[in-house]
Every structure is written in C-alpha cells, then in structure tokens.
Design an enzyme around this catalytic site. Structure first.
Site, PDB file in Angstrom:
ATOM      1  N   GLU A 182      56.977  37.795  21.233  1.00  0.00           N
ATOM      2  CA  GLU A 182      56.831  38.397  22.562  1.00  0.00           C
ATOM      3  C   GLU A 182      56.079  37.475  23.521  1.00  0.00           C
ATOM      4  O   GLU A 182      56.473  37.318  24.679  1.00  0.00           O
ATOM      5  CB  GLU A 182      56.120  39.750  22.461  1.00  0.00           C
ATOM      6  N   ASN A 193      57.754  35.754  26.762  1.00  0.00           N
ATOM      7  CA  ASN A 193      57.194  35.966  28.094  1.00  0.00           C
ATOM      8  C   ASN A 193      56.992  34.644  28.826  1.00  0.00           C
ATOM      9  O   ASN A 193      57.282  34.541  30.024  1.00  0.00           O
ATOM     10  CB  ASN A 193      55.856  36.705  28.013  1.00  0.00           C
ATOM     11  N   ARG A 238      65.213  43.151  30.609  1.00  0.00           N
ATOM     12  CA  ARG A 238      63.932  43.094  29.905  1.00  0.00           C
ATOM     13  C   ARG A 238      63.370  44.505  29.813  1.00  0.00           C
ATOM     14  O   ARG A 238      63.402  45.256  30.784  1.00  0.00           O
ATOM     15  CB  ARG A 238      62.932  42.181  30.627  1.00  0.00           C
TER      16      ARG A 238
END
Length: 154
Positions: A52, A56, A111
C-alpha cells in the site's frame, strides 16, 4: 527497557516508481524479516502495508509518470520492524483528509481510498510526513512474534 545485546539489522533500497516494483518491495521486506520466523499472518500484514505504501508513492506521489524513485528503508531492533517508504513526488496537501477511509485523489484510476486504513490496520504504528512539492515519508512499525534472533547455525 532495551536489552544491551539487542540485535539490530537494516537495509535500504531504491527503485523506479513503476508498478512492477511494488511486488519487488513486498518480497524484499518479507525476506529481510525471515530469520525472525514470523507467522504467515505477520508476513502477510507487512507485505500488505508495504504494498500500500509503495503503491501510494507510485500512484499519488508521482501520478504514474514513471519519473521518480521510491526509497525503502527497513530496520530491525530486536523483534521490532521499522519500515520507511519515501518518495520525492508532489506531496500530500492534507494528510488528515488523505488518511480518511474511502478518500482518494485518483478516482479516475478506481482507487479505493483504503491504503492508509490498511497500513494502520496491519501495522502497530503509522506516521505520515509530507510537504507539498517535496514528497512524502511513511513510517510504520510492527512487533514480530518471535523475540529470539535466529542464528544461521540453527
């Protein structure tokens, strides 16, 4: 209280901010902690959080322009894993808002807005620092189950 003989180890890698390297980062961190004999759940938690954080950086930090680097620094202090994921991308204007579940600045890419929520759920601690135009640093920690440093002769 810190033990006087507490074992320490660290590693640092950088890689291009392209989606193919997200899986590389996950595997690198998992391999780094293997000697502690973590549970499969702990490994999965760490891999998910790293995934993650790196995603990002790629998607939001550099907006998939393939123009930057992601920096991954891991440190073990005894049985505590510290992870730092950094980019030198566009930064986050409002960290508090960005950390809200379901909030995303990239709905065009489908997303989910759950990245920070997953990092918080799977790690013991999460800190986010960011400066617009300079980048973002995500720091996470997790205590792993085995407190014994496994010697390679075992």
């Amino acid at each position: 209280m810190t033990q006087m003989n507490e074992q320490k180890n660290e590693m640092e890698i950088s890689f291009d901010a392209v989606s193919q390297n997200e899986s590389f980062a996950r595997v690198a961190v998992a391999a780094f902690v293997t000697h502690l004999n973590p549970t499969m759940e702990e490994i999965d938690d760490v891999r998910t959080a790293v995934s993650e954080a790196v995603t990002n950086a790629i998607i939001h930090g550099y907006e998939k322009r393939d123009c930057g680097k992601v920096y991954l620094h891991c440190r073990l202090k005894g049985d505590v894993l510290q992870i730092e994921v950094m980019d030198k991308g566009k930064g986050i204007e409002n960290i508090e808002r960005a950390m809200e579940p379901l909030f995303t600045t990239r709905p065009d890419l489908d997303r989910s807005g759950m990245g920070f929520a997953f990092m918080e759920a799977f790690m013991d601690d999460l800190e986010v620092e960011s400066e617009v135009g300079k980048g973002t640093t995500i720091r996470m920690t997790k205590k792993l189950g085995s407190s014994a440093w496994v010697d390679s002769e075992d």
